[in-house]
Design a protein around this motif. Structure first.
Motif, PDB file in Angstrom:
ATOM      1  N   GLY A   1       0.778  -1.224   0.000  1.00 47.79           N
ATOM      2  CA  GLY A   1       0.000   0.000   0.000  1.00 47.79           C
ATOM      3  C   GLY A   1       0.811   1.277   0.000  1.00 47.79           C
ATOM      4  N   ALA A   2       2.138   1.169  -0.124  1.00 51.17           N
ATOM      5  CA  ALA A   2       2.986   2.361  -0.083  1.00 51.17           C
ATOM      6  C   ALA A   2       2.960   3.147  -1.381  1.00 51.17           C
ATOM      7  CB  ALA A   2       4.423   1.968   0.271  1.00 51.17           C
ATOM      8  N   GLY A   3       2.486   2.517  -2.469  1.00 51.36           N
ATOM      9  CA  GLY A   3       2.407   3.235  -3.737  1.00 51.36           C
ATOM     10  C   GLY A   3       3.349   2.742  -4.810  1.00 51.36           C
ATOM     11  N   LYS A   4       3.868   1.541  -4.652  1.00 58.66           N
ATOM     12  CA  LYS A   4       4.832   1.016  -5.641  1.00 58.66           C
ATOM     13  C   LYS A   4       4.168   0.863  -7.009  1.00 58.66           C
ATOM     14  CE  LYS A   4       5.798  -2.681  -3.172  1.00 58.66           C
ATOM     15  NZ  LYS A   4       4.946  -2.384  -1.989  1.00 58.66           N
ATOM     16  N   SER A   5       3.017   0.217  -7.047  1.00 56.91           N
ATOM     17  CA  SER A   5       2.314   0.029  -8.326  1.00 56.91           C
ATOM     18  C   SER A   5       1.833   1.363  -8.891  1.00 56.91           C
ATOM     19  CB  SER A   5       1.126  -0.923  -8.147  1.00 56.91           C
ATOM     20  OG  SER A   5       1.561  -2.208  -7.760  1.00 56.91           O
ATOM     21  N   THR A   6       1.366   2.235  -8.017  1.00 55.02           N
ATOM     22  CA  THR A   6       0.916   3.560  -8.458  1.00 55.02           C
ATOM     23  C   THR A   6       2.063   4.321  -9.097  1.00 55.02           C
ATOM     24  OG1 THR A   6      -0.742   3.614  -6.708  1.00 55.02           O
ATOM     25  CG2 THR A   6      -0.137   5.716  -7.698  1.00 55.02           C
ATOM     26  N   LEU A   7       3.244   4.228  -8.508  1.00 53.26           N
ATOM     27  CA  LEU A   7       4.417   4.896  -9.073  1.00 53.26           C
ATOM     28  C   LEU A   7       4.737   4.353 -10.455  1.00 53.26           C
ATOM     29  CD1 LEU A   7       6.867   6.753  -8.969  1.00 53.26           C
ATOM     30  CD2 LEU A   7       8.080   4.971  -7.681  1.00 53.26           C
ATOM     31  N   LEU A   8       4.739   3.028 -10.615  1.00 52.04           N
ATOM     32  CA  LEU A   8       5.081   2.458 -11.918  1.00 52.04           C
ATOM     33  C   LEU A   8       4.059   2.834 -12.980  1.00 52.04           C
ATOM     34  CD1 LEU A   8       7.464   0.871 -10.748  1.00 52.04           C
ATOM     35  CD2 LEU A   8       6.719  -1.065 -12.133  1.00 52.04           C
TER      36      LEU A   8
ATOM     37  N   PHE B   1       5.318  -1.751 -20.170  1.00 51.18           N
ATOM     38  CA  PHE B   1       4.847  -1.892 -18.795  1.00 51.18           C
ATOM     39  C   PHE B   1       4.266  -3.272 -18.581  1.00 51.18           C
ATOM     40  CE2 PHE B   1       1.175  -1.461 -15.804  1.00 51.18           C
ATOM     41  CZ  PHE B   1       1.916  -1.262 -14.657  1.00 51.18           C
ATOM     42  N   LEU B   2       4.753  -3.966 -17.560  1.00 50.23           N
ATOM     43  CA  LEU B   2       4.219  -5.263 -17.154  1.00 50.23           C
ATOM     44  C   LEU B   2       3.429  -5.077 -15.866  1.00 50.23           C
ATOM     45  CD1 LEU B   2       4.087  -8.394 -17.375  1.00 50.23           C
ATOM     46  CD2 LEU B   2       6.148  -8.454 -15.974  1.00 50.23           C
ATOM     47  N   PRO B   3       2.097  -5.216 -15.904  1.00 53.33           N
ATOM     48  CA  PRO B   3       1.294  -5.052 -14.682  1.00 53.33           C
ATOM     49  C   PRO B   3       1.410  -6.271 -13.779  1.00 53.33           C
ATOM     50  CG  PRO B   3      -0.114  -5.675 -16.503  1.00 53.33           C
ATOM     51  CD  PRO B   3       1.268  -5.501 -17.082  1.00 53.33           C
ATOM     52  N   GLN B   4       0.871  -6.144 -12.576  1.00 58.13           N
ATOM     53  CA  GLN B   4       0.896  -7.273 -11.640  1.00 58.13           C
ATOM     54  C   GLN B   4       0.105  -8.457 -12.166  1.00 58.13           C
ATOM     55  OE1 GLN B   4       0.023  -6.784  -7.499  1.00 58.13           O
ATOM     56  NE2 GLN B   4       1.017  -4.783  -7.386  1.00 58.13           N
ATOM     57  N   ALA B   5      -1.013  -8.187 -12.819  1.00 56.90           N
ATOM     58  CA  ALA B   5      -1.882  -9.267 -13.291  1.00 56.90           C
ATOM     59  C   ALA B   5      -2.289  -9.009 -14.730  1.00 56.90           C
ATOM     60  CB  ALA B   5      -3.120  -9.377 -12.405  1.00 56.90           C
ATOM     61  N   VAL B   6      -2.292 -10.066 -15.516  1.00 52.22           N
ATOM     62  CA  VAL B   6      -2.743 -10.000 -16.907  1.00 52.22           C
ATOM     63  C   VAL B   6      -3.940 -10.926 -17.047  1.00 52.22           C
ATOM     64  CG1 VAL B   6      -2.154 -10.457 -19.309  1.00 52.22           C
ATOM     65  CG2 VAL B   6      -0.425  -9.514 -17.758  1.00 52.22           C
ATOM     66  N   VAL B   7      -5.051 -10.380 -17.498  1.00 56.39           N
ATOM     67  CA  VAL B   7      -6.283 -11.156 -17.651  1.00 56.39           C
ATOM     68  C   VAL B   7      -6.361 -11.674 -19.086  1.00 56.39           C
ATOM     69  CG1 VAL B   7      -8.797 -11.106 -17.551  1.00 56.39           C
ATOM     70  CG2 VAL B   7      -7.449  -9.786 -15.900  1.00 56.39           C
TER      71      VAL B   7
ATOM     72  N   GLU C   1       6.155  -6.192  -9.929  1.00 57.65           N
ATOM     73  CA  GLU C   1       6.283  -7.508  -9.299  1.00 57.65           C
ATOM     74  C   GLU C   1       6.481  -8.628 -10.316  1.00 57.65           C
ATOM     75  OE1 GLU C   1       3.742  -8.528  -6.077  1.00 57.65           O
ATOM     76  OE2 GLU C   1       3.450  -6.463  -5.448  1.00 57.65           O
ATOM     77  N   PRO C   2       7.512  -8.548 -11.130  1.00 59.88           N
ATOM     78  CA  PRO C   2       7.745  -9.591 -12.135  1.00 59.88           C
ATOM     79  C   PRO C   2       8.079 -10.958 -11.546  1.00 59.88           C
ATOM     80  CG  PRO C   2       9.654  -8.149 -11.969  1.00 59.88           C
ATOM     81  CD  PRO C   2       8.566  -7.512 -11.156  1.00 59.88           C
ATOM     82  N   LEU C   3       8.507 -10.997 -10.288  1.00 62.02           N
ATOM     83  CA  LEU C   3       8.912 -12.272  -9.690  1.00 62.02           C
ATOM     84  C   LEU C   3       7.755 -13.039  -9.070  1.00 62.02           C
ATOM     85  CD1 LEU C   3      12.252 -11.193  -7.957  1.00 62.02           C
ATOM     86  CD2 LEU C   3      11.819 -11.820 -10.346  1.00 62.02           C
ATOM     87  N   SER C   4       6.556 -12.453  -9.070  1.00 65.48           N
ATOM     88  CA  SER C   4       5.411 -13.133  -8.461  1.00 65.48           C
ATOM     89  C   SER C   4       5.112 -14.424  -9.208  1.00 65.48           C
ATOM     90  CB  SER C   4       4.178 -12.227  -8.466  1.00 65.48           C
ATOM     91  OG  SER C   4       3.774 -11.947  -9.787  1.00 65.48           O
ATOM     92  N   SER C   5       4.852 -15.471  -8.460  1.00 67.64           N
ATOM     93  CA  SER C   5       4.500 -16.813  -8.972  1.00 67.64           C
ATOM     94  C   SER C   5       5.694 -17.590  -9.524  1.00 67.64           C
ATOM     95  CB  SER C   5       3.412 -16.734 -10.065  1.00 67.64           C
ATOM     96  OG  SER C   5       2.246 -16.128  -9.573  1.00 67.64           O
ATOM     97  N   LEU C   6       6.867 -16.975  -9.587  1.00 70.68           N
ATOM     98  CA  LEU C   6       8.021 -17.675 -10.142  1.00 70.68           C
ATOM     99  C   LEU C   6       8.749 -18.474  -9.063  1.00 70.68           C
ATOM    100  CD1 LEU C   6       9.651 -14.974 -12.467  1.00 70.68           C
ATOM    101  CD2 LEU C   6       7.926 -16.702 -13.038  1.00 70.68           C
TER     102      LEU C   6
END
Length: 261
Positions: free
Chosen positions: A40-47, A82-88, A165-170
């Motif tokens: 919630g610090a704003g990492k995704s918002t910043l990117l 840009f690579l988002p956290q989730a791709v639908v 967060e490119p390392l998520s799920s890896l």
């Protein structure tokens, strides 16, 4: 072509909560920036703001000296990815089709050529996806799908790479492989920015860091100056200690002691 991404007095907020106040950044070719901070610090918002996908609450984001808000979408897509956290996945595609689609900003008449397919094949190989090229993306595991997402960003062949967060799920091997490829991309002249939760992995691979505390505070600069036990403890509101092993610093969170009788 290489590109420099800068911010001038950047201010970010969500509703009535200020996340970043007056942040100045200069992200240059050859640099790898990690963005750290609590949830919630704003990492995704910043990117997303750096990518030009949302307006800042104050200040500016500049790509090669021009406000990202004034770039034409197609030209911006050719310069930054840009690579988002989730791709639908809206519909079924094979892995190679999904990665090839990332080349569309560079196509004059939506017709892929040999150069495009060479870039796509190289991206698949880079992330060990050759054997999965004809698999339907809807049948992949979370980690396999994430590698496809990252390969697609590499196939886009942009100057500035922004990864949330490119390392998520890896698994561990593919985390290290991804970080290694990001470092190689920076050495080839790209600028790289990624968010991450693992402080030690960030320190092993980044050259620079942004540390957010979620209350408007942000530190930015060379990683050794920003990522320190004192700064981490203040940002995460938890004691974090640094340990030097073979000349390399590692960080460890202090254990919580249960004092109940």
């Amino acid at each position: 072509m290489s590109a420099t991404l800068t911010t001038e007095r950047l201010r970010l907020a969500v509703r009535d909560r200020q996340l970043v106040d007056a942040l100045d950044l200069r992200i240059e070719p050859g640099q790898v920036w990690c963005v750290l901070g609590p949830n919630g610090a704003g990492k995704s918002t910043l990117l997303r703001t750096l990518a030009g996908l949302r307006d800042a609450e104050g200040g500016r984001v500049l790509l090669d000296g021009h406000d990202v808000a004034h770039w034409k979408p197609l030209e911006l897509a050719r310069r930054r990815g840009f690579l988002p956290q989730a791709v639908v996945d809206a519909f079924s595609l094979t892995v190679i089709e999904a990665v090839t689609a990332a080349r569309h900003p560079r196509l004059p008449f939506w017709a892929w050529g040999d150069e495009d397919m060479g870039t796509v094949r190289a991206a698949l190989s880079r992330f060990e996806l050759d054997a999965l090229a004809e698999r339907d993306i809807t049948t992949l595991s979370g980690g396999e799908r994430q590698r496809v997402n990252i390969a697609a960003l590499f196939a886009q062949d942009v100057d500035v790479m922004l990864l949330d967060e490119p390392l998520s799920s890896l698994d561990l091997h593919h985390q290290m492989k991804t970080l290694h490829e990001l470092v190689l991309a920076s050495r080839a002249g790209h600028a790289v920015v990624f968010t991450v939760h693992d402080i030690n992995l960030a320190m092993q691979h980044a050259t620079h860091a942004v540390l957010l505390d979620g209350h408007g505070g942000a530190l930015a600069g060379p990683r050794e100056a920003v990522v320190t036990p004192q700064n981490l403890t203040a940002a995460f509101h938890h004691p974090i200690r640094g340990i030097t092993i073979d000349g390399e610093i590692f960080f460890r969170a202090a254990r919580l002691t249960d004092t109940r009788p």
